[in-house]
Write a protein that holds these residues in place. Structure first.
Motif, mmCIF file in Angstrom:
data_model
loop_
_atom_site.group_PDB
_atom_site.id
_atom_site.type_symbol
_atom_site.label_atom_id
_atom_site.label_comp_id
_atom_site.label_asym_id
_atom_site.label_seq_id
_atom_site.Cartn_x
_atom_site.Cartn_y
_atom_site.Cartn_z
ATOM 1 N N ASP A 21 0.952 -0.901 -0.094
ATOM 2 C CA ASP A 21 -0.676 0.339 -0.122
ATOM 3 C C ASP A 21 0.939 1.309 -0.060
ATOM 4 O OD1 ASP A 21 -2.283 -1.231 0.064
ATOM 5 O OD2 ASP A 21 -2.797 -1.817 1.695
ATOM 6 N N PHE A 22 0.452 2.728 -0.755
ATOM 7 C CA PHE A 22 1.146 3.631 -0.300
ATOM 8 C C PHE A 22 1.275 4.487 0.941
ATOM 9 C CE2 PHE A 22 1.422 7.923 -0.970
ATOM 10 C CZ PHE A 22 2.768 8.394 -2.286
ATOM 11 N N SER A 23 2.359 4.423 1.261
ATOM 12 C CA SER A 23 2.603 5.803 1.933
ATOM 13 C C SER A 23 3.809 6.703 1.533
ATOM 14 C CB SER A 23 2.739 4.240 3.299
ATOM 15 O OG SER A 23 3.656 5.248 4.241
ATOM 16 N N ILE A 24 4.008 7.435 1.660
ATOM 17 C CA ILE A 24 4.479 8.864 1.608
ATOM 18 C C ILE A 24 5.914 8.813 3.002
ATOM 19 C CG2 ILE A 24 3.647 10.787 3.162
ATOM 20 C CD1 ILE A 24 5.528 11.034 -0.080
ATOM 21 N N ASP A 25 5.124 7.943 3.853
ATOM 22 C CA ASP A 25 6.927 7.938 4.829
ATOM 23 C C ASP A 25 7.287 6.679 4.418
ATOM 24 O OD1 ASP A 25 6.584 9.651 6.432
ATOM 25 O OD2 ASP A 25 4.805 8.836 7.152
ATOM 26 N N GLU A 26 6.693 5.462 3.734
ATOM 27 C CA GLU A 26 8.020 4.635 2.798
ATOM 28 C C GLU A 26 8.625 4.997 1.827
ATOM 29 O OE1 GLU A 26 8.810 1.327 4.002
ATOM 30 O OE2 GLU A 26 7.890 2.110 6.385
ATOM 31 N N ALA A 27 8.072 5.987 0.928
ATOM 32 C CA ALA A 27 8.298 5.823 -0.591
ATOM 33 C C ALA A 27 9.448 6.945 -0.125
ATOM 34 C CB ALA A 27 7.098 6.990 -0.964
ATOM 35 N N LYS A 28 9.556 7.414 0.975
ATOM 36 C CA LYS A 28 10.211 8.385 0.953
ATOM 37 C C LYS A 28 11.868 7.856 1.905
ATOM 38 C CE LYS A 28 9.606 12.958 3.234
ATOM 39 N NZ LYS A 28 8.629 13.935 3.972
ATOM 40 N N VAL A 53 2.131 -1.645 -6.753
ATOM 41 C CA VAL A 53 1.964 -0.607 -5.804
ATOM 42 C C VAL A 53 0.692 -0.923 -5.507
ATOM 43 C CG1 VAL A 53 2.089 1.571 -4.153
ATOM 44 C CG2 VAL A 53 4.277 0.657 -5.271
ATOM 45 N N LYS A 54 -0.246 -0.017 -3.939
ATOM 46 C CA LYS A 54 -1.569 -0.296 -3.830
ATOM 47 C C LYS A 54 -2.067 1.285 -4.187
ATOM 48 C CE LYS A 54 -2.170 -4.666 -5.952
ATOM 49 N NZ LYS A 54 -2.170 -4.514 -7.208
ATOM 50 N N GLY A 55 -2.666 1.473 -3.884
ATOM 51 C CA GLY A 55 -2.979 2.886 -3.210
ATOM 52 C C GLY A 55 -3.874 3.871 -4.517
ATOM 53 N N GLU A 56 -3.909 5.334 -4.404
ATOM 54 C CA GLU A 56 -4.489 5.984 -5.067
ATOM 55 C C GLU A 56 -3.817 7.620 -4.553
ATOM 56 O OE1 GLU A 56 -7.814 7.677 -7.397
ATOM 57 O OE2 GLU A 56 -8.788 6.259 -6.641
ATOM 58 N N VAL A 90 8.193 2.412 -13.352
ATOM 59 C CA VAL A 90 7.033 1.884 -14.261
ATOM 60 C C VAL A 90 5.729 1.392 -13.115
ATOM 61 C CG1 VAL A 90 6.420 -0.858 -14.888
ATOM 62 C CG2 VAL A 90 9.003 0.401 -15.509
ATOM 63 N N LEU A 91 4.752 1.765 -13.133
ATOM 64 C CA LEU A 91 3.504 2.840 -12.147
ATOM 65 C C LEU A 91 2.004 1.331 -13.174
ATOM 66 C CD1 LEU A 91 4.744 5.407 -10.554
ATOM 67 C CD2 LEU A 91 5.238 3.113 -9.643
ATOM 68 N N ARG A 92 0.956 1.482 -12.032
ATOM 69 C CA ARG A 92 -0.304 1.154 -12.748
ATOM 70 C C ARG A 92 -0.661 1.810 -11.827
ATOM 71 N NH1 ARG A 92 0.685 -4.926 -12.109
ATOM 72 N NH2 ARG A 92 1.669 -5.394 -14.383
ATOM 73 N N GLU A 93 -1.782 2.647 -13.010
ATOM 74 C CA GLU A 93 -3.036 3.279 -12.096
ATOM 75 C C GLU A 93 -3.372 2.542 -11.505
ATOM 76 O OE1 GLU A 93 -5.556 5.643 -15.034
ATOM 77 O OE2 GLU A 93 -3.899 5.374 -16.788
ATOM 78 N N PRO A 94 -4.027 3.063 -10.374
ATOM 79 C CA PRO A 94 -4.154 4.743 -10.608
ATOM 80 C C PRO A 94 -2.390 5.091 -9.267
ATOM 81 C CG PRO A 94 -5.279 3.287 -8.849
ATOM 82 C CD PRO A 94 -4.847 2.754 -9.304
#
Length: 137
Positions: A21-28, A53-56, A90-94
């Protein structure tokens, strides 16, 4: 992104697989780990495979992540005295924004980045088309 699953380096390409699942903290956090690995492996071509990666992500999260990433790359270039690494996501929507807002933000801050929905196109852009068969298997 989400949780960084694996980083591997081969033939001048660093590949980071991200899932969950998308998380801004994990992304950074994951981005810093990717840059650290690029420095260790002296790699300037980086493929971030976030197709799982899942989420919007909200627009503000796209802005925050892209601004953060571009800033980290700018520091990395100065600290390591190297040219700017080239990133293909490389990503998928959304998670993949069809308008490429995050890509635009990062490019406007000096980052060499392009976002794709296709692995082969990403590798072609990185100049690593021969790696397609190996990575897909």
């Amino acid at each position: 992104m989400a949780r960084l699953q694996r980083i591997s380096a081969e033939a001048g390409l660093l590949r980071a697989i991200v899932a969950g699942d998308f998380s801004i903290d994990e992304a950074k956090k994951g981005f810093v780990e990717i840059l650290d690995a690029a420095g260790r492996h002296r790699t300037k071509k980086i493929l971030v495979d976030g197709r799982e990666v899942k989420g919007e992500p909200e627009l503000i999260h796209r802005f925050i992540y892209s601004t953060f990433a571009a800033g980290e790359v700018a520091k990395y270039v100065v600290e390591h005295r190297v040219g700017s690494p080239q990133f293909a996501y490389v990503l998928r929507e959304p998670v993949l924004d069809p308008q490429r807002f995050g890509e635009t933000v990062a490019v406007n801050r000096g980052m060499r980045i392009k976002v794709f929905d296709n692995l082969e196109e990403a590798l072609n852009w990185l100049g690593k088309a021969k790696a397609v068969r190996k990575i897909q298997s």
